[in-house]
Design an enzyme around this catalytic site. Structure first.
Site, PDB file in Angstrom:
ATOM      1  CG  ASP A  19      -2.068   0.939   1.132  1.00  0.00           C
ATOM      2  OD1 ASP A  19      -2.298   1.489   0.028  1.00  0.00           O
ATOM      3  OD2 ASP A  19      -2.760   1.149   2.154  1.00  0.00           O
ATOM      4  CG  HIS A  36       0.186   1.855  -9.270  1.00  0.00           C
ATOM      5  ND1 HIS A  36      -0.132   1.502  -7.987  1.00  0.00           N
ATOM      6  CD2 HIS A  36      -0.845   2.636  -9.707  1.00  0.00           C
ATOM      7  CE1 HIS A  36      -1.293   2.031  -7.647  1.00  0.00           C
ATOM      8  NE2 HIS A  36      -1.746   2.733  -8.670  1.00  0.00           N
ATOM      9  CG  LEU A 130       8.434 -18.087  -3.622  1.00  0.00           C
ATOM     10  CD1 LEU A 130       8.010 -18.105  -2.145  1.00  0.00           C
ATOM     11  CD2 LEU A 130       9.224 -16.810  -3.893  1.00  0.00           C
TER      12      LEU A 130
HETATM   13  C1  FPP Z   1      -2.000   0.266  -3.205  1.00  0.00           C
HETATM   14  O1  FPP Z   1      -1.458   1.584  -3.280  1.00  0.00           O
HETATM   15  C2  FPP Z   1      -1.551  -0.546  -4.314  1.00  0.00           C
HETATM   16  C3  FPP Z   1      -2.347  -1.087  -5.268  1.00  0.00           C
HETATM   17  C4  FPP Z   1      -3.804  -0.888  -5.358  1.00  0.00           C
HETATM   18  C5  FPP Z   1      -1.782  -1.893  -6.342  1.00  0.00           C
HETATM   19  C6  FPP Z   1      -0.587  -2.738  -5.990  1.00  0.00           C
HETATM   20  C7  FPP Z   1       0.195  -2.856  -7.205  1.00  0.00           C
HETATM   21  C8  FPP Z   1       1.544  -2.833  -7.294  1.00  0.00           C
HETATM   22  C9  FPP Z   1       2.495  -2.834  -6.155  1.00  0.00           C
HETATM   23  C10 FPP Z   1       2.114  -2.802  -8.649  1.00  0.00           C
HETATM   24  C11 FPP Z   1       2.813  -4.019  -9.062  1.00  0.00           C
HETATM   25  C12 FPP Z   1       2.011  -5.215  -9.041  1.00  0.00           C
HETATM   26  C13 FPP Z   1       1.875  -6.043 -10.073  1.00  0.00           C
HETATM   27  C14 FPP Z   1       1.478  -7.464  -9.790  1.00  0.00           C
HETATM   28  C15 FPP Z   1       2.127  -5.643 -11.446  1.00  0.00           C
HETATM   29  P1  FPP Z   1      -2.474   2.787  -3.468  1.00  0.00           P
HETATM   30  O2  FPP Z   1      -2.584   3.052  -4.922  1.00  0.00           O
HETATM   31  O3  FPP Z   1      -3.754   2.473  -2.779  1.00  0.00           O
HETATM   32  O4  FPP Z   1      -1.719   3.957  -2.750  1.00  0.00           O
HETATM   33  P2  FPP Z   1      -2.362   5.066  -1.818  1.00  0.00           P
HETATM   34  O5  FPP Z   1      -2.877   4.338  -0.600  1.00  0.00           O
HETATM   35  O6  FPP Z   1      -1.193   5.957  -1.526  1.00  0.00           O
HETATM   36  O7  FPP Z   1      -3.454   5.738  -2.598  1.00  0.00           O
END
Ligand code: FPP
Length: 239
Positions: A19, A36, A130
């Protein structure tokens, strides 16, 4: 750095809620979705470190059933990133003995994401170093609802199963059937909630929350978290 860890006290299964990507973009004056992409790099490192440590199961929350509610542009950014991850990383994941599985209903994803992800799973299906579970279009309540429906289906065929239904029986209807429950859950970015992730499976999991945003969660932070896990006294409700 690995030597700082007591191998006997490592978790068997680590789950991660990655997150804070968008906050990272903002704090670093980047395009709003760039976090991301940076987060994907940390994910690659996380997989590598987990494999090197000999931890057997890693479950990551990549996209929840609720994430469809984000703006269209962000949803397609994430779907494209997944395609990129699945295509570019399939060779290295395959060669490192990683077995990729999906938790969630992938039929609702765009066809190109479905194809890339299915190919990745197919390509790595005989691996056993894994087990990497990617929660994708995943929601724990939906997982439980689907399990209930499937169990009712079985019951209609044979109502003698009623007496067999116990915790283990239910587990067999979840995506995580055949794998142990997570020992350790990490959530980055300071939020302290489960957000509909593995609600059945996390019953006795040790929880770890850090203020660090996911794109800043490097190997050192991971080792620090695992060292914290070493200190936990797991009692599973007993004395
Ligand atoms: C939460 O941060 C993250 C996500 C909703 C997506 C997780 C995705 C990745 C780590 C990218 C790589 C993954 C793959 C499998 C390609 P947020 O966007 O909610 O951040 P915020 O809380 O600051 O708004």
């Amino acid at each position: 750095m690995y030597s700082e860890i007591d191998n006997k006290k490592l978790p068997v299964h680590v789950a991660v809620i990655m997150d804070g990507n968008r906050r990272w973009s903002k704090e670093n004056n980047k395009n709003k979705f760039f976090g991301h992409r940076e987060g994907m790099k940390r994910l690659e490192e996380l997989i590598e470190t987990t494999g090197n440590l000999g931890i057997k199961y890693l479950t990551i929350y990549a996209f929840s059933t609720e994430n469809w509610g984000r703006e269209k542009e962000e949803v397609s950014y994430l779907m494209d990133l997944l395609v990129e991850f699945a295509k570019l990383k399939s060779r290295v994941l395959e060669s490192k003995g990683i077995n990729v599985n999906i938790f969630g209903s992938i039929e609702e994803l765009p066809p190109k994401t479905q194809d890339a992800v299915k190919n990745l799973c197919k390509r790595t299906k005989n691996n056993n170093e894994l087990y990497l579970n990617i929660a994708l279009n995943y929601g724990s309540r939906k997982e439980i609802v689907d399990a209930v429906k499937n169990i009712i289906g079985e019951y209609r065929e044979n109502n003698e199963i009623y007496n067999e239904i116990d915790e283990e029986y239910i587990k067999n209807f979840l995506y995580s059937k055949n794998i142990p429950d997570p020992d350790f859950l990490i959530r980055t970015s300071g939020e302290q909630r489960l957000s509909n992730f593995l609600l059945y499976q996390l019953a006795y999991t040790e929880l770890y929350f850090t203020e660090t945003l996911w794109p800043d969660f490097g190997k050192e932070e991971y080792i620090k978290a695992l060292k914290e896990y070493e200190k936990r006294n797991r009692r599973y409700g007993t004395s």
